[in-house]
Design a protein around this motif. Structure first.
Motif: not given
Length: 351
Positions: A180, A184, A265-266, A329, A331
């Motif tokens: 994570e 991030d 998720e990112r 980035m 999504r």
């Protein structure tokens, strides 16, 4: 921190209990870090694979990759960098967990062969001995001016304020405890239109099989001659496939199963190629050296395992243990993938 140690913090009854758990986690991390550094400091060729692997990959994996415009993992990175470099401005590439930098050197050689210039690679790794080997190889090959080397733990590296057009992670994500935190941090390293690109392992933690894949492995295991069941890595006979959890030492496969869901998720996926599962134990370092890539029985056996593996993958019975992915980035991207196997389709529900 460690995936299976999270419950320590959830069940702590007091601040002192949390402090003790934190100390235990820190101690475990330090132990694994020492094991990992010691292993790779001495390992000159971290990518050596048995001939039967190359038989399988050339016959089955290569055609899949060539449908996307490249033939092997090195070209996967090189082709993406070449396409980005065609924009006409200097292209900055960061490779995290670069190790000996042998992959990065082969990428550079591909780019030179294709007449692509205007790029620079920063190699980041924890182990100084590996980076020094990389520095020597790169200089000898004539690429010294196009590389620089940073010795650091990428979990804590701040990037020195630099922004990169491409961040690549080649077979290193499955060594990361704090995924994570790393995922991030990557956006802070990327330029505005930057891409994160990775080839890695996304199967069960410790590179074990999930039960549905284990059933197929066991079926084929029963066909193997006795001498083919000797684990060359662990130096033991496995008449029954033992499916060793290799995350108990060092960081190998420590959180493999969390990589894909956390990426989803990112990031948005521009390209995703998921492949392999049941075939892995038979062609990898543990048992693959027992096979003769020139022998008819051995080839036929691998052909049959691959056919069962691919059928199970495409039906959704098992999920891929490997991925090659280009991410941004955004999504909302439409994903280019193999046989409709999108990143979401490649996810396995974990109890």
């Amino acid at each position: 921190m460690l995936h299976r140690l999270k419950n320590w913090f959830r069940s702590a009854a007091s601040a002192s209990a949390v402090d003790k758990s934190s100390a235990a986690v820190d101690s475990d991390y330090a132990r694994r870090l020492a094991q990992e550094s010691s292993r790779f400091e001495k390992e000159i060729d971290v990518n050596a694979l048995p001939p039967i692997f190359h038989y399988w990959s050339n016959k089955y994996l290569r055609p899949i990759l060539e449908s996307f415009g490249f033939s092997n993992p090195d070209q996967f990175y090189a082709r993406h960098i070449a396409d980005r470099a065609a924009a006409g401005r200097p292209l900055r590439v960061l490779s995290i967990g670069a190790g000996n930098c042998d992959t990065e050197l082969r990428i550079a050689q591909c780019l030179r062969d294709w007449g692509v210039d205007g790029w620079h690679v920063t190699c980041l790794d924890l182990v100084p001995a590996m980076l020094e080997r990389g520095r020597e190889m790169v200089a000898k090959a004539g690429f010294g001016a196009q590389f620089d080397f940073q010795q650091a733990d990428f979990n804590h590296w701040n990037g020195d304020g630099c922004r990169f057009d491409v961040v690549m992670a080649n077979q290193c994500l499955h060594h990361v405890v704090e995924l994570e935190r790393l995922f991030d941090r990557i956006p802070a390293w990327l330029a505005g239109d930057g891409t994160f690109i990775s080839s890695d392992m996304i199967g069960r933690n410790g590179h074990q099989r999930w039960p549905e894949a284990r059933r197929i492995v066991d079926r084929f295991w029963s066909e193997l001659p006795e001498n083919y069941r000797y684990n060359q890595q662990l130096r033991r006979q496995e008449d029954r496939f033992l499916d060793w959890d290799c995350s108990v030492e060092g960081f190998e496969g420590i959180r493999s199963q969390d990589i894909l869901p956390l990426l989803l998720e990112r990031f948005g996926f521009e390209r995703f190629i998921g492949f392999g599962n049941v075939i892995d134990p038979f062609i990898d370092r543990g048992f693959g050296w027992n096979f003769d890539a020139e022998a008819a029985w051995d080839r036929d056996f691998v052909d049959r395992v691959h056919a069962a593996d691919e059928a199970a993958l495409l039906s959704g019975e098992v999920k891929p243990t490997h991925m090659m992915a280009v991410m941004r980035m955004d999504r909302g991207l439409e994903t280019e993938c193999w046989h409709g196997l999108t990143p979401k389709m490649a996810l396995r529900a974990v109890d």
